[in-house]
Write a protein that holds these residues in place. Structure first.
Motif, mmCIF file in Angstrom:
data_model
loop_
_atom_site.group_PDB
_atom_site.id
_atom_site.type_symbol
_atom_site.label_atom_id
_atom_site.label_comp_id
_atom_site.label_asym_id
_atom_site.label_seq_id
_atom_site.Cartn_x
_atom_site.Cartn_y
_atom_site.Cartn_z
ATOM 1 N N SER A 3 17.772 0.591 35.927
ATOM 2 C CA SER A 3 19.044 0.175 36.665
ATOM 3 C C SER A 3 20.215 1.023 35.763
ATOM 4 C CB SER A 3 19.399 -0.855 37.120
ATOM 5 O OG SER A 3 18.840 -2.010 37.075
ATOM 6 N N THR A 12 17.067 4.430 39.423
ATOM 7 C CA THR A 12 17.589 3.869 41.109
ATOM 8 C C THR A 12 18.800 4.833 41.396
ATOM 9 O OG1 THR A 12 19.941 2.179 39.666
ATOM 10 C CG2 THR A 12 17.055 1.178 40.611
ATOM 11 N N GLN A 35 12.130 -0.188 38.875
ATOM 12 C CA GLN A 35 12.576 1.027 38.847
ATOM 13 C C GLN A 35 14.027 1.179 37.606
ATOM 14 O OE1 GLN A 35 13.876 2.450 42.288
ATOM 15 N NE2 GLN A 35 13.669 4.746 41.422
ATOM 16 N N THR A 41 12.184 -2.683 44.068
ATOM 17 C CA THR A 41 12.122 -2.606 45.403
ATOM 18 C C THR A 41 10.759 -1.962 45.751
ATOM 19 O OG1 THR A 41 13.231 -0.245 44.741
ATOM 20 C CG2 THR A 41 15.019 -2.012 45.496
ATOM 21 N N THR A 54 14.770 -3.426 37.856
ATOM 22 C CA THR A 54 15.233 -3.639 39.456
ATOM 23 C C THR A 54 13.951 -3.027 40.069
ATOM 24 O OG1 THR A 54 17.672 -2.992 39.662
ATOM 25 C CG2 THR A 54 16.689 -3.816 42.152
#
Length: 172
Positions: A155, A66, A153, A148, A146
């Motif tokens: 974090s 991220t 990804q 999205t 995380t």
């Protein structure tokens, strides 16, 4: 003992509901199935981490983190960094000229929310530096993830080492 299921119309349900087992309508992905898909996606993410790092694909490596990712390698003699770009820049400078082999295995992955998870991976890495010095390290990656736009990804990543062996080239 496997549970018995009954089908009635558009539903599939447990014949004898038991505590902790959710009823899932037919044709719908259950929470357990979705969690398993997410766990597999995180396993693939970590596999790409090892491959992209070892092949020095820095653009691909950057996509794994991220924008606000945190990497902490202080307990193994490294730095604490914030930001995907800063992480990749540090790793690139440290390892571009080295030959590396990273292995991660026996993951413990826990979905903590539909778009968040944690993981602990046993790891071994081998690094041959340009001067011929070899490092073999053993330890664990402690990570958070995380999701999205349906993509997982990293974090945060903390590297802890249990052991590091160095072998220096013979000076003849």
């Amino acid at each position: 003992m496997t549970p018995e299921y009954q089908a009635s119309g558009a539903e599939t349900r447990l014949a004898e509901p038991r505590s902790g087992l959710a009823e899932v309508p037919a044709g719908k992905v259950g929470a357990g199935e979705a969690a398993m898909d997410d766990i597999e996606a995180i396993r693939q993410l970590k596999a790409r981490y090892c491959r992209l790092l070892d092949t020095k694909d820095w653009d691909g490596f950057r996509e794994l983190f991220t924008d606000k990712a945190v990497m902490d390698t202080t307990s193994s003699g490294g730095n604490a960094l914030t930001g995907g770009d800063a992480i990749v820049d540090f790793v690139r400078r440290a390892l571009t000229e080295a030959v590396t082999v990273h292995h991660c295995h026996t993951p413990e992955i826990t979905a903590t929310a539909p778009d968040m998870a944690t993981g602990i991976w046993a790891m071994e890495d081998r690094v041959r530096f340009p001067d011929g010095t070899d490092l073999t390290g053993y330890g664990h990656y402690h990570e958070t993830y995380t999701k999205t736009d349906s993509t997982w990804q990293i974090s945060s990543l903390t590297l802890t080492r249990l052991r590091v062996d160095f072998a220096r080239p013979d000076s003849a």
